[in-house]
Motif scaffolding. Structure first.
Motif, PDB file in Angstrom:
ATOM      1  N   GLU A  37     -12.945  -9.990 -15.740  1.00  0.00           N
ATOM      2  CA  GLU A  37     -12.093  -9.092 -14.962  1.00  0.00           C
ATOM      3  C   GLU A  37     -12.489  -9.118 -13.482  1.00  0.00           C
ATOM      4  O   GLU A  37     -11.626  -9.163 -12.602  1.00  0.00           O
ATOM      5  CB  GLU A  37     -12.176  -7.670 -15.497  1.00  0.00           C
ATOM      6  CG  GLU A  37     -11.290  -6.698 -14.771  1.00  0.00           C
ATOM      7  CD  GLU A  37     -11.345  -5.286 -15.337  1.00  0.00           C
ATOM      8  OE1 GLU A  37     -10.845  -4.383 -14.660  1.00  0.00           O
ATOM      9  OE2 GLU A  37     -11.907  -5.090 -16.437  1.00  0.00           O
ATOM     10  N   ASP A  38     -13.804  -9.126 -13.207  1.00  0.00           N
ATOM     11  CA  ASP A  38     -14.269  -9.188 -11.824  1.00  0.00           C
ATOM     12  C   ASP A  38     -13.870 -10.509 -11.162  1.00  0.00           C
ATOM     13  O   ASP A  38     -13.473 -10.542  -9.999  1.00  0.00           O
ATOM     14  CB  ASP A  38     -15.788  -9.009 -11.743  1.00  0.00           C
ATOM     15  CG  ASP A  38     -16.226  -7.609 -12.117  1.00  0.00           C
ATOM     16  OD1 ASP A  38     -15.414  -6.673 -11.953  1.00  0.00           O
ATOM     17  OD2 ASP A  38     -17.376  -7.456 -12.567  1.00  0.00           O
ATOM     18  N   TRP A  39     -13.964 -11.629 -11.917  1.00  0.00           N
ATOM     19  CA  TRP A  39     -13.542 -12.929 -11.384  1.00  0.00           C
ATOM     20  C   TRP A  39     -12.053 -12.919 -11.083  1.00  0.00           C
ATOM     21  O   TRP A  39     -11.606 -13.435 -10.052  1.00  0.00           O
ATOM     22  CB  TRP A  39     -13.863 -14.065 -12.349  1.00  0.00           C
ATOM     23  CG  TRP A  39     -15.173 -14.720 -12.050  1.00  0.00           C
ATOM     24  CD1 TRP A  39     -16.272 -14.731 -12.841  1.00  0.00           C
ATOM     25  CD2 TRP A  39     -15.530 -15.452 -10.867  1.00  0.00           C
ATOM     26  NE1 TRP A  39     -17.297 -15.418 -12.218  1.00  0.00           N
ATOM     27  CE2 TRP A  39     -16.849 -15.872 -11.013  1.00  0.00           C
ATOM     28  CE3 TRP A  39     -14.854 -15.779  -9.699  1.00  0.00           C
ATOM     29  CZ2 TRP A  39     -17.518 -16.608 -10.036  1.00  0.00           C
ATOM     30  CZ3 TRP A  39     -15.517 -16.514  -8.722  1.00  0.00           C
ATOM     31  CH2 TRP A  39     -16.836 -16.923  -8.903  1.00  0.00           C
ATOM     32  N   ALA A  40     -11.273 -12.355 -11.964  1.00  0.00           N
ATOM     33  CA  ALA A  40      -9.825 -12.283 -11.746  1.00  0.00           C
ATOM     34  C   ALA A  40      -9.513 -11.487 -10.487  1.00  0.00           C
ATOM     35  O   ALA A  40      -8.665 -11.894  -9.688  1.00  0.00           O
ATOM     36  CB  ALA A  40      -9.131 -11.669 -12.961  1.00  0.00           C
ATOM     37  N   LYS A  41     -10.207 -10.376 -10.290  1.00  0.00           N
ATOM     38  CA  LYS A  41      -9.998  -9.579  -9.073  1.00  0.00           C
ATOM     39  C   LYS A  41     -10.374 -10.381  -7.831  1.00  0.00           C
ATOM     40  O   LYS A  41      -9.672 -10.347  -6.824  1.00  0.00           O
ATOM     41  CB  LYS A  41     -10.806  -8.285  -9.139  1.00  0.00           C
ATOM     42  CG  LYS A  41     -10.243  -7.274 -10.100  1.00  0.00           C
ATOM     43  CD  LYS A  41     -11.110  -6.033 -10.154  1.00  0.00           C
ATOM     44  CE  LYS A  41     -10.592  -5.055 -11.195  1.00  0.00           C
ATOM     45  NZ  LYS A  41     -11.475  -3.894 -11.331  1.00  0.00           N
ATOM     46  N   ARG A  46      -5.642  -9.876  -3.463  1.00  0.00           N
ATOM     47  CA  ARG A  46      -5.887  -9.900  -2.029  1.00  0.00           C
ATOM     48  C   ARG A  46      -5.020  -8.839  -1.368  1.00  0.00           C
ATOM     49  O   ARG A  46      -4.045  -8.349  -1.927  1.00  0.00           O
ATOM     50  CB  ARG A  46      -5.531 -11.267  -1.438  1.00  0.00           C
ATOM     51  CG  ARG A  46      -6.414 -12.396  -1.946  1.00  0.00           C
ATOM     52  CD  ARG A  46      -7.799 -12.307  -1.307  1.00  0.00           C
ATOM     53  NE  ARG A  46      -8.633 -13.410  -1.719  1.00  0.00           N
ATOM     54  CZ  ARG A  46      -9.664 -13.282  -2.527  1.00  0.00           C
ATOM     55  NH1 ARG A  46      -9.987 -12.122  -3.012  1.00  0.00           N
ATOM     56  NH2 ARG A  46     -10.389 -14.324  -2.853  1.00  0.00           N
ATOM     57  N   GLU A  47      -5.372  -8.531  -0.131  1.00  0.00           N
ATOM     58  CA  GLU A  47      -4.559  -7.601   0.640  1.00  0.00           C
ATOM     59  C   GLU A  47      -3.186  -8.231   0.886  1.00  0.00           C
ATOM     60  O   GLU A  47      -3.044  -9.458   0.916  1.00  0.00           O
ATOM     61  CB  GLU A  47      -5.231  -7.307   1.984  1.00  0.00           C
ATOM     62  CG  GLU A  47      -6.544  -6.562   1.841  1.00  0.00           C
ATOM     63  CD  GLU A  47      -7.213  -6.334   3.190  1.00  0.00           C
ATOM     64  OE1 GLU A  47      -6.515  -6.373   4.224  1.00  0.00           O
ATOM     65  OE2 GLU A  47      -8.429  -6.141   3.185  1.00  0.00           O
ATOM     66  N   ASN A  48      -2.187  -7.395   1.072  1.00  0.00           N
ATOM     67  CA  ASN A  48      -0.843  -7.870   1.362  1.00  0.00           C
ATOM     68  C   ASN A  48      -0.202  -6.919   2.374  1.00  0.00           C
ATOM     69  O   ASN A  48       0.765  -6.225   2.061  1.00  0.00           O
ATOM     70  CB  ASN A  48      -0.018  -7.940   0.068  1.00  0.00           C
ATOM     71  CG  ASN A  48       1.313  -8.604   0.280  1.00  0.00           C
ATOM     72  OD1 ASN A  48       1.515  -9.308   1.246  1.00  0.00           O
ATOM     73  ND2 ASN A  48       2.236  -8.359  -0.633  1.00  0.00           N
ATOM     74  N   PRO A  49      -0.729  -6.888   3.596  1.00  0.00           N
ATOM     75  CA  PRO A  49      -0.263  -5.908   4.575  1.00  0.00           C
ATOM     76  C   PRO A  49       1.064  -6.305   5.219  1.00  0.00           C
ATOM     77  O   PRO A  49       1.445  -7.476   5.219  1.00  0.00           O
ATOM     78  CB  PRO A  49      -1.372  -5.903   5.621  1.00  0.00           C
ATOM     79  CG  PRO A  49      -1.843  -7.316   5.608  1.00  0.00           C
ATOM     80  CD  PRO A  49      -1.790  -7.729   4.148  1.00  0.00           C
ATOM     81  N   SER A  50       1.712  -5.342   5.759  1.00  0.00           N
ATOM     82  CA  SER A  50       2.879  -5.577   6.598  1.00  0.00           C
ATOM     83  C   SER A  50       2.383  -5.494   8.040  1.00  0.00           C
ATOM     84  O   SER A  50       2.074  -4.415   8.528  1.00  0.00           O
ATOM     85  CB  SER A  50       3.948  -4.519   6.333  1.00  0.00           C
ATOM     86  OG  SER A  50       5.032  -4.683   7.209  1.00  0.00           O
ATOM     87  N   GLY A  51       2.252  -6.635   8.685  1.00  0.00           N
ATOM     88  CA  GLY A  51       1.719  -6.672  10.045  1.00  0.00           C
ATOM     89  C   GLY A  51       0.631  -7.717  10.174  1.00  0.00           C
ATOM     90  O   GLY A  51       0.586  -8.674   9.407  1.00  0.00           O
ATOM     91  N   PRO A  52      -0.282  -7.552  11.130  1.00  0.00           N
ATOM     92  CA  PRO A  52      -1.330  -8.552  11.375  1.00  0.00           C
ATOM     93  C   PRO A  52      -2.233  -8.761  10.151  1.00  0.00           C
ATOM     94  O   PRO A  52      -2.677  -7.805   9.525  1.00  0.00           O
ATOM     95  CB  PRO A  52      -2.124  -7.961  12.546  1.00  0.00           C
ATOM     96  CG  PRO A  52      -1.166  -7.058  13.230  1.00  0.00           C
ATOM     97  CD  PRO A  52      -0.298  -6.499  12.140  1.00  0.00           C
ATOM     98  N   PHE A  53      -2.478 -10.037   9.832  1.00  0.00           N
ATOM     99  CA  PHE A  53      -3.247 -10.399   8.655  1.00  0.00           C
ATOM    100  C   PHE A  53      -4.068 -11.644   8.975  1.00  0.00           C
ATOM    101  O   PHE A  53      -3.530 -12.647   9.465  1.00  0.00           O
ATOM    102  CB  PHE A  53      -2.290 -10.674   7.493  1.00  0.00           C
ATOM    103  CG  PHE A  53      -2.952 -10.983   6.181  1.00  0.00           C
ATOM    104  CD1 PHE A  53      -3.827 -10.088   5.598  1.00  0.00           C
ATOM    105  CD2 PHE A  53      -2.669 -12.161   5.515  1.00  0.00           C
ATOM    106  CE1 PHE A  53      -4.419 -10.361   4.369  1.00  0.00           C
ATOM    107  CE2 PHE A  53      -3.251 -12.442   4.295  1.00  0.00           C
ATOM    108  CZ  PHE A  53      -4.124 -11.544   3.720  1.00  0.00           C
ATOM    109  N   ALA A  54      -5.381 -11.606   8.717  1.00  0.00           N
ATOM    110  CA  ALA A  54      -6.267 -12.746   8.976  1.00  0.00           C
ATOM    111  C   ALA A  54      -6.197 -13.727   7.810  1.00  0.00           C
ATOM    112  O   ALA A  54      -6.385 -13.347   6.658  1.00  0.00           O
ATOM    113  CB  ALA A  54      -7.700 -12.271   9.190  1.00  0.00           C
TER     114      ALA A  54
END
Length: 92
Positions: A37-41, A46-54
Motif C-alpha cells: 500500500e505504501d509503494w502504491a501511494k 501525486r499532487e494535482n493542483p490547479s495552477g503552478p506545479f513543479a
C-alpha cells in the motif's frame, strides 16, 4: 507547437522532451520496509493542483539531461525552468 527552454540547449520543440512526473519527490529512505500500500501511494499518488506545479522533464532528443520546470496546469505556460542542482524558484 510549444517551445520548452532546456537549461543547457535553449528553446526546443516540445516533441524533443519527455515528462517525468512531479518534481521534488524524495525516494523512500528504506524501500524494503514499505508495504504494498505504501509503494502504491509512492508510485501512483501525486499532487494535482490547479495552477503552478513543479515537474521533471527530460530532453530525450537532445542533451538527454533531466531538469525541473514549474508549469501552470491551467494554461500550460512554463513559468520557470531550472536544473536539478538549483532550488525551486519562488513563483507568486
Amino acid at each position: 507547437m510549444q517551445l520548452i527552454p532546456c537549461p543547457w540547449c535553449g528553446p526546443r520543440e516540445e516533441a524533443e522532451f519527455h515528462y517525468g512526473g512531479q518534481a521534488h519527490v524524495a525516494y523512500p529512505a528504506d524501500p524494503s520496509a514499505l508495504s504494498d500500500e505504501d509503494w502504491a501511494k509512492f508510485v501512483f499518488f501525486r499532487e494535482n493542483p490547479s495552477g503552478p506545479f513543479a515537474e521533471r522533464w527530460s530532453h530525450s532528443a537532445g542533451c538527454r539531461r533531466w531538469f525541473n520546470a514549474v508549469r501552470d496546469t491551467r494554461t500550460h505556460d512554463l513559468l520557470a525552468v531550472y536544473r536539478l542542482d538549483e532550488p525551486r524558484p519562488v513563483i507568486s
